[in-house]
Design an enzyme around this catalytic site. Structure first.
Site, short mmCIF file in Angstrom:
data_model
loop_
_atom_site.label_atom_id
_atom_site.label_comp_id
_atom_site.label_asym_id
_atom_site.label_seq_id
_atom_site.Cartn_x
_atom_site.Cartn_y
_atom_site.Cartn_z
N ASP A 54 -20.24 -5.10 30.64
CA ASP A 54 -20.69 -4.11 31.63
C ASP A 54 -21.69 -4.76 32.58
OD1 ASP A 54 -19.37 -2.26 30.03
OD2 ASP A 54 -21.20 -1.63 29.00
N ASP A 60 -30.93 -0.23 33.71
CA ASP A 60 -30.57 -0.59 32.32
C ASP A 60 -31.68 -1.44 31.72
OD1 ASP A 60 -27.85 0.47 32.06
OD2 ASP A 60 -27.27 -1.06 33.50
N GLU A 83 -27.85 -2.13 23.24
CA GLU A 83 -26.66 -2.54 24.01
C GLU A 83 -26.98 -3.74 24.90
OE1 GLU A 83 -24.38 0.47 26.30
OE2 GLU A 83 -24.38 -1.00 27.90
N GLU A 84 -28.21 -3.79 25.40
CA GLU A 84 -28.55 -4.83 26.37
C GLU A 84 -29.08 -6.11 25.75
OE1 GLU A 84 -27.33 -4.27 29.10
OE2 GLU A 84 -27.22 -2.09 29.18
N ASP A 103 -28.36 2.73 23.03
CA ASP A 103 -27.84 2.41 24.35
C ASP A 103 -28.92 2.94 25.30
OD1 ASP A 103 -26.63 2.35 26.80
OD2 ASP A 103 -24.79 3.35 26.18
N LEU A 105 -29.42 3.16 28.55
CA LEU A 105 -29.04 4.07 29.63
C LEU A 105 -27.53 4.15 29.74
CD1 LEU A 105 -30.80 5.86 31.49
CD2 LEU A 105 -29.71 4.60 33.31
N ASP A 106 -26.97 5.06 28.96
CA ASP A 106 -25.53 5.29 29.03
C ASP A 106 -25.18 5.94 30.37
OD1 ASP A 106 -22.84 5.63 27.72
OD2 ASP A 106 -23.31 7.71 28.21
N GLU A 255 -23.12 3.97 20.11
CA GLU A 255 -22.48 5.06 20.87
C GLU A 255 -21.65 5.94 19.92
OE1 GLU A 255 -21.94 3.37 25.36
OE2 GLU A 255 -20.45 2.63 23.95
O1 F6P Z 1 -20.75 3.11 27.83
C1 F6P Z 1 -19.43 3.04 28.20
C2 F6P Z 1 -19.09 4.09 29.23
O2 F6P Z 1 -19.82 3.89 30.42
C3 F6P Z 1 -19.25 5.53 28.74
O3 F6P Z 1 -20.48 6.08 29.09
C4 F6P Z 1 -18.11 6.27 29.42
O4 F6P Z 1 -17.59 7.30 28.59
C5 F6P Z 1 -17.08 5.21 29.63
O5 F6P Z 1 -17.72 3.95 29.54
C6 F6P Z 1 -16.42 5.34 30.98
O6 F6P Z 1 -15.37 4.46 31.06
P1 F6P Z 1 -14.36 4.44 32.31
O7 F6P Z 1 -15.13 3.82 33.44
O8 F6P Z 1 -13.24 3.57 31.84
O9 F6P Z 1 -13.96 5.84 32.60
MN MN Z 2 -22.95 3.52 27.14
#
Ligand code: F6P
Ligand code: MN
Length: 308
Positions: A54, A60, A83-84, A103, A105-106, A255
């Protein structure tokens, strides 16, 4: 209950309260940074990607630093996983009984458009009788997430119930004492643009069935927001494995496990498509291990397990 056990439970409850208070304080600070800063500049890419691939944005890093700074001084905590951060961070407290994973900042790719983000966390207790091992998600003693949205909220789950707080006048005030997921909902939440790439075709069949049954689609693209909606309104959320993400996209430790814990205590279901209840997936060797995830109301989950 025996007296001895009672004391142990009291000690454990005090420990958990202390760690949760630190996380609450960190979430309040992160919320303040998001609300008081230029969100476009917070979304600036650091031109780096994390272990999972990511893109890392400025926010983040800030959220990660706030959490680590606050947690690493707590003598109850032996290890921290983020996560980071590529590796587990060991604190100076080798006798600490807990591992805290998060995580920071999800949903951070949504920060520049002012859409909900959040911090996801979980607290594991090491098994003293088994040489400080963690077997699986059943070692979790508390978990939760915050939502940085129109208001800032915090959902906290211990092993008894799921409670919801809202940041009002600088303190988290209880607004829902015992969240229970509806038996059935009207929404399904899945990134359906990837349907051609899904390797497990049960998802295609199931989504067609939902469409026939007049369900509506919802997809924010922040796990915190999509899972929260599913928890409160019921329905079905999934991120299946696909040809680009063969193990799925959602990370097990910080997550999938926390949401599986929350959904279980709220009366819902979780799965990786094969193992019923994500908490039963063995603790990963790689802290960034990915998994397929389903979070669901009981009725939609029954539909899934009856899909071929
Ligand atoms: O952390 C991963 C994430 O960003 C989630 O928050 C989210 O559900 C998913 O990925 C979104 O994925 P996509 O961009 O494939 O829809
Ligand atoms: Mn996330």
């Amino acid at each position: 209950m025996e007296r001895g056990n009672h004391n142990i439970n009291n000690i454990e409850n005090n420990d958990i309260t202390q760690i949760l208070n630190i996380i609450k304080s960190a979430c309040r600070t992160i919320s303040y940074v998001i609300k008081m800063s230029n969100n476009i500049s917070l979304s600036k890419s650091k031109n780096k990607t994390n272990v999972s691939g990511d893109v890392i944005n400025k926010i983040d890093d800030i959220a990660n630093e706030i959490l680590i700074y606050e947690l690493k001084h707590c003598p109850l905590i032996k290890n921290i996983a983020s996560e980071e951060e590529k590796y587990i961070i060991s604190t100076n407290y080798n006798n600490g009984k807990y591992l805290v994973c998060f995580d920071p900042l999800d949903g951070s790719s949504n920060i520049d458009i002012n859409i909900t983000t959040g911090t996801i966390f979980t607290i594991f207790k090491y098994d003293n009788d088994r040489d400080d091992k963690i077997n699986d998600g059943n070692n979790i003693v508390a978990s939760g997430y915050s939502l940085y949205s129109g208001s800032t909220q915090l959902i906290i789950c211990d092993n008894n119930k799921v409670s919801q707080y809202q940041l009002i006048d600088y303190t988290f005030q209880l607004i829902n004492d015992n969240i229970k997921i509806p038996i059935k909902g009207n929404f399904y939440s899945i990134n359906d643009s990837l349907s051609e790439k899904w390797t497990d075709k049960r998802y295609t069949t199931l989504i067609n069935e939902f469409k026939e049954d007049c369900y509506s689609t919802r997809w924010v693209g922040s796990l915190v927001a999509d899972a929260h909606r599913t928890l409160i309104k019921g329905g079905f959320f999934a991120y299946p494995e696909n040809t680009s993400n063969k193990e799925g996209k959602i990370r097990l430790l910080y997550e999938a496990y926390p949401f599986a814990h929350i959904f279980k205590i709220a009366g819902g279901k979780s799965s990786n498509g094969l193992i019923d209840n994500v908490l039963n997936i063995p603790f990963p060797k790689n802290i960034h291990q990915k998994t397929t995830i389903i979070l669901s109301s009981p009725e939609e989950y029954n539909k899934f397990i009856n899909t071929n």
